[in-house]
Design an enzyme around this catalytic site. Structure first.
Site, PDB file in Angstrom:
ATOM      1  N   ASP A  51      92.574  15.798 -97.358  1.00  0.00           N
ATOM      2  CA  ASP A  51      92.913  14.986 -96.192  1.00  0.00           C
ATOM      3  C   ASP A  51      94.318  15.326 -95.692  1.00  0.00           C
ATOM      4  O   ASP A  51      95.275  15.299 -96.454  1.00  0.00           O
ATOM      5  CB  ASP A  51      92.835  13.506 -96.573  1.00  0.00           C
ATOM      6  N   ASP A  86      95.699  19.224 -90.364  1.00  0.00           N
ATOM      7  CA  ASP A  86      96.330  18.365 -89.362  1.00  0.00           C
ATOM      8  C   ASP A  86      97.538  19.078 -88.755  1.00  0.00           C
ATOM      9  O   ASP A  86      98.634  19.060 -89.301  1.00  0.00           O
ATOM     10  CB  ASP A  86      96.755  17.047 -90.010  1.00  0.00           C
ATOM     11  N   GLY A  96      97.897   3.108 -90.908  1.00  0.00           N
ATOM     12  CA  GLY A  96      98.688   2.212 -91.743  1.00  0.00           C
ATOM     13  C   GLY A  96      98.696   0.753 -91.353  1.00  0.00           C
ATOM     14  O   GLY A  96      99.394  -0.040 -91.996  1.00  0.00           O
ATOM     15  N   GLY A 147      92.777   6.410 -89.117  1.00  0.00           N
ATOM     16  CA  GLY A 147      93.483   5.140 -88.960  1.00  0.00           C
ATOM     17  C   GLY A 147      92.514   3.977 -88.845  1.00  0.00           C
ATOM     18  O   GLY A 147      92.820   2.953 -88.232  1.00  0.00           O
ATOM     19  N   THR A 151      93.989   2.755 -96.039  1.00  0.00           N
ATOM     20  CA  THR A 151      95.020   1.718 -96.182  1.00  0.00           C
ATOM     21  C   THR A 151      94.445   0.415 -96.707  1.00  0.00           C
ATOM     22  O   THR A 151      94.995  -0.201 -97.639  1.00  0.00           O
ATOM     23  CB  THR A 151      95.721   1.475 -94.839  1.00  0.00           C
TER      24      THR A 151
END
Length: 284
Positions: free
Chosen positions: A43, A65, A165, A193, A234
């Site tokens: 990831d 990324d 987050g 996210g 998260t």
């Protein structure tokens, strides 16, 4: 309790913490003892060396990324990653646009304060401080076709308004931008996210969060048909922490951390099942 295939993700940070071989090894040992298929995904790799480490340790998928880079550099490096991974039969997820972190806009103390507010008030403050920049960072539909064509990636994590987050499912995403992106590619799309994204329209109603035109929830994103992979991290981490703390508070004399870890794992398990039901369209 029915068997469901899963994707387990290790970030470069987690791999550095545990060691690449140990982190991957734990997943592979557990997978070998399981009756379901398990994919091991790297990831948010940001360097070619991290990708090489993943391939050397037999990861079965990679997310590169390059979203913090100019788009030309992002495409150049992603294309290299695709070449490295495809040579070993490993698919590549790439990121277009940028999904910011809540810490980009708020300090630790400010985030602690936001977590104690009602959901509508927290969303209002986040909108006021971060909303315009989050929108500016979203993937541009006109970039999608060229990015996919020039990189050869297999999955596309295109930013459509989420924020990494956020501690609870309170944040609306831009379904209108997601649909515009879907119109430019047939690749499977990925939601990042996702812990912070409102789960359903009914959740938005119950929490008193008004959706602006073009906004929607995680369920809306899945039901468009384009989002086929959803990253959740998260909220699972927070669930573990809360379960561990609750278990300790219930028995502060306990000295064996494994006995505190049991309730923490159960809390993660229940939250995971909640998301799996959502992904399967089994919502009440």
């Amino acid at each position: 309790q029915k068997p469901v295939d899963v994707i387990i993700q290790l970030s470069p940070g987690a791999s550095k913490y545990a060691g690449w071989a140990l982190g991957a090894g734990m997943v592979k040992i557990a997978a070998a003892q399981s009756s379901v298929r398990v994919a091991l995904n790297l990831d948010h790799a940001t360097t070619l060396e991290q990708v090489k480490q993943a391939l050397d340790n037999n990861f079965t998928a990679v997310l590169f990324d390059g979203s913090s880079l100019p788009i030309e550099e992002n495409m150049r490096l992603t294309r290299q990653v695709v070449g490295m991974c495809h040579a070993q039969g490993v698919p590549v997820e790439a990121e277009l646009g940028k999904i910011p972190k809540i810490e980009d806009y708020f300090s630790a103390d400010e985030i602690a304060h936001l977590r104690n507010l009602t959901a509508p008030e927290a969303v209002r403050i986040i909108r006021d401080k971060a909303g315009k920049q989050v929108e500016a960072l979203m993937a541009k539909p006109e970039d999608v076709e060229r990015f996919v064509s020039e990189t050869g990636c297999d999955f596309l994590a295109a930013a459509f308004g989420s924020i990494h987050g956020i501690w609870a499912d309170i944040w609306p995403i831009r379904v209108d931008r997601l649909v515009a992106i879907q119109e430019r590619t047939r690749l499977p799309l990925v939601s990042h996210g996702s812990s912070g994204i409102l789960m359903t329209p009914e959740d938005a109603r119950k929490k008193g969060i008004a959706l602006a035109p073009g906004e929607g929830t995680l369920l809306d994103a899945i039901q468009t048909g384009g989002v086929t992979k959803v990253n959740v991290a998260t909220i699972l981490s927070i669930s573990f922490i809360e379960g561990f703390v609750d278990a300790y508070n219930a028995k502060p004399s306990e000295k064996d951390f494994r006995k505190l870890g049991g309730p923490a794992r159960e809390k993660v398990k229940e939250k995971t099942k909640e998301y799996m039901r959502l992904f399967a369209g089994k919502i009440s």
